[in-house]
Design a protein around this motif. Sequence first.
Motif, PDB file in Angstrom:
ATOM      1  N   GLY A 187       0.780  -1.225   0.000  1.00 35.07           N
ATOM      2  CA  GLY A 187       0.000   0.000   0.000  1.00 35.07           C
ATOM      3  C   GLY A 187       0.811   1.273   0.000  1.00 35.07           C
ATOM      4  O   GLY A 187       0.244   2.378   0.024  1.00 35.07           O
ATOM      5  N   GLN A 188       2.137   1.164  -0.058  1.00 37.94           N
ATOM      6  CA  GLN A 188       3.008   2.330  -0.020  1.00 37.94           C
ATOM      7  C   GLN A 188       3.841   2.415  -1.307  1.00 37.94           C
ATOM      8  O   GLN A 188       4.178   1.391  -1.904  1.00 37.94           O
ATOM      9  CB  GLN A 188       3.955   2.258   1.183  1.00 37.94           C
ATOM     10  N   PHE A 189       4.179   3.630  -1.698  1.00 39.59           N
ATOM     11  CA  PHE A 189       5.090   3.806  -2.824  1.00 39.59           C
ATOM     12  C   PHE A 189       6.415   3.129  -2.516  1.00 39.59           C
ATOM     13  O   PHE A 189       6.969   3.292  -1.430  1.00 39.59           O
ATOM     14  CB  PHE A 189       5.312   5.300  -3.094  1.00 39.59           C
ATOM     15  N   LEU A 190       6.902   2.327  -3.455  1.00 46.72           N
ATOM     16  CA  LEU A 190       8.145   1.582  -3.249  1.00 46.72           C
ATOM     17  C   LEU A 190       9.312   2.262  -3.956  1.00 46.72           C
ATOM     18  O   LEU A 190      10.286   2.670  -3.323  1.00 46.72           O
ATOM     19  CB  LEU A 190       7.977   0.150  -3.766  1.00 46.72           C
ATOM     20  N   HIS A 191       9.225   2.375  -5.257  1.00 42.81           N
ATOM     21  CA  HIS A 191      10.253   3.041  -6.058  1.00 42.81           C
ATOM     22  C   HIS A 191       9.751   3.151  -7.494  1.00 42.81           C
ATOM     23  O   HIS A 191       8.634   2.707  -7.801  1.00 42.81           O
ATOM     24  CB  HIS A 191      11.600   2.293  -6.011  1.00 42.81           C
ATOM     25  N   SER A 192      10.580   3.711  -8.356  1.00 41.35           N
ATOM     26  CA  SER A 192      10.195   3.874  -9.753  1.00 41.35           C
ATOM     27  C   SER A 192      11.410   3.651 -10.640  1.00 41.35           C
ATOM     28  O   SER A 192      12.566   3.831 -10.209  1.00 41.35           O
ATOM     29  CB  SER A 192       9.624   5.289  -9.980  1.00 41.35           C
ATOM     30  N   VAL A 193      11.140   3.236 -11.886  1.00 45.58           N
ATOM     31  CA  VAL A 193      12.205   3.057 -12.869  1.00 45.58           C
ATOM     32  C   VAL A 193      11.758   3.657 -14.200  1.00 45.58           C
ATOM     33  O   VAL A 193      10.564   3.891 -14.428  1.00 45.58           O
ATOM     34  CB  VAL A 193      12.559   1.563 -13.093  1.00 45.58           C
ATOM     35  N   ARG A 194      12.733   3.879 -15.057  1.00 42.92           N
ATOM     36  CA  ARG A 194      12.457   4.284 -16.428  1.00 42.92           C
ATOM     37  C   ARG A 194      13.189   3.340 -17.361  1.00 42.92           C
ATOM     38  O   ARG A 194      14.299   2.880 -17.056  1.00 42.92           O
ATOM     39  CB  ARG A 194      12.916   5.725 -16.695  1.00 42.92           C
ATOM     40  N   LYS A 195      12.551   3.013 -18.485  1.00 38.43           N
ATOM     41  CA  LYS A 195      13.191   2.167 -19.489  1.00 38.43           C
ATOM     42  C   LYS A 195      12.970   2.757 -20.863  1.00 38.43           C
ATOM     43  O   LYS A 195      12.100   3.610 -21.068  1.00 38.43           O
ATOM     44  CB  LYS A 195      12.651   0.739 -19.427  1.00 38.43           C
TER      45      LYS A 195
END
Length: 291
Positions: A187-195
Amino acid sequence: MPRIALVTCRPGPEISVDRDLPLIVAELRQRGADAVAVEWDDPAVEWGAFDLVVLRSTWDYSWRRAEFLEWAARCAAVTRLANPVDVLRWNTDKRYLGELARAGVPTVPTAYVAPGDTPDLPDDRAYVVKPASGAGARYAARYTPAERDTALRQLVRMHAEGLTAMVQPYVDGIDINGERAVLFYGGQFLHSVRKGAVLAPGVAFDVRKVAHPALEPWRPTDAEHAVAERALAAVPGGADRLLYARVDLVDGPDGRPCVMELELVEPNLFLAAAHPGSLPAVAEAILKAAP
């Protein structure tokens, strides 16, 4: 000591290696859980012996959707399954994009061509054809209007296999700003990536693609985060039922983020590749979800 199954699939020539799976198992064991990795279609597994079953990398489900959902229902009948089976059923058919759009969530415009339908392919712009139940860019290809005959051959092949096709405009913003994935766990923001862009011009639909090229950590903008949360709020039954979620975003023609896909079945978490520091948060959320 909770007994937890992390569910994967059998190795195969078209199956990527889940580099995160052994990391999660080891982290859970270090925290005192009896955690094991198991294959979803292993007939010897007694699913009721687990306190929690977490889908991790069932990356062949789209080829065997009916069988997979039958297994999920059997598993959910004897233990707790994450994510819930009704969410899996909804999310394994990308017609959900239409539901998100009707709920006001910015999405990539999508048309569907089921077996027996007459295809209506764009004649004024580049477009993408891919299966409504698919993963890892399998059976996905990018076309120009001049390549209509090739696209039609792909549709014939897909329909012969009983697959419904999706037709989407090719979003040029992918070539500039790539695709961003915003991940949530517990339920919480974990992380983000870009590809980078996955579909190159002229690459056949049945050629295996690199699903996550030029992967890098990414800090989502406020607008990206807001669209991701709007998408999760539109999930049937509410986002608070989800142990994990990944929202894949691209820039629309107006430059604003819109949803390309919502991954609630077996999303790659990119722990080993980009965010090893998120591993403790993942393990903690899994342990919290165990009865």
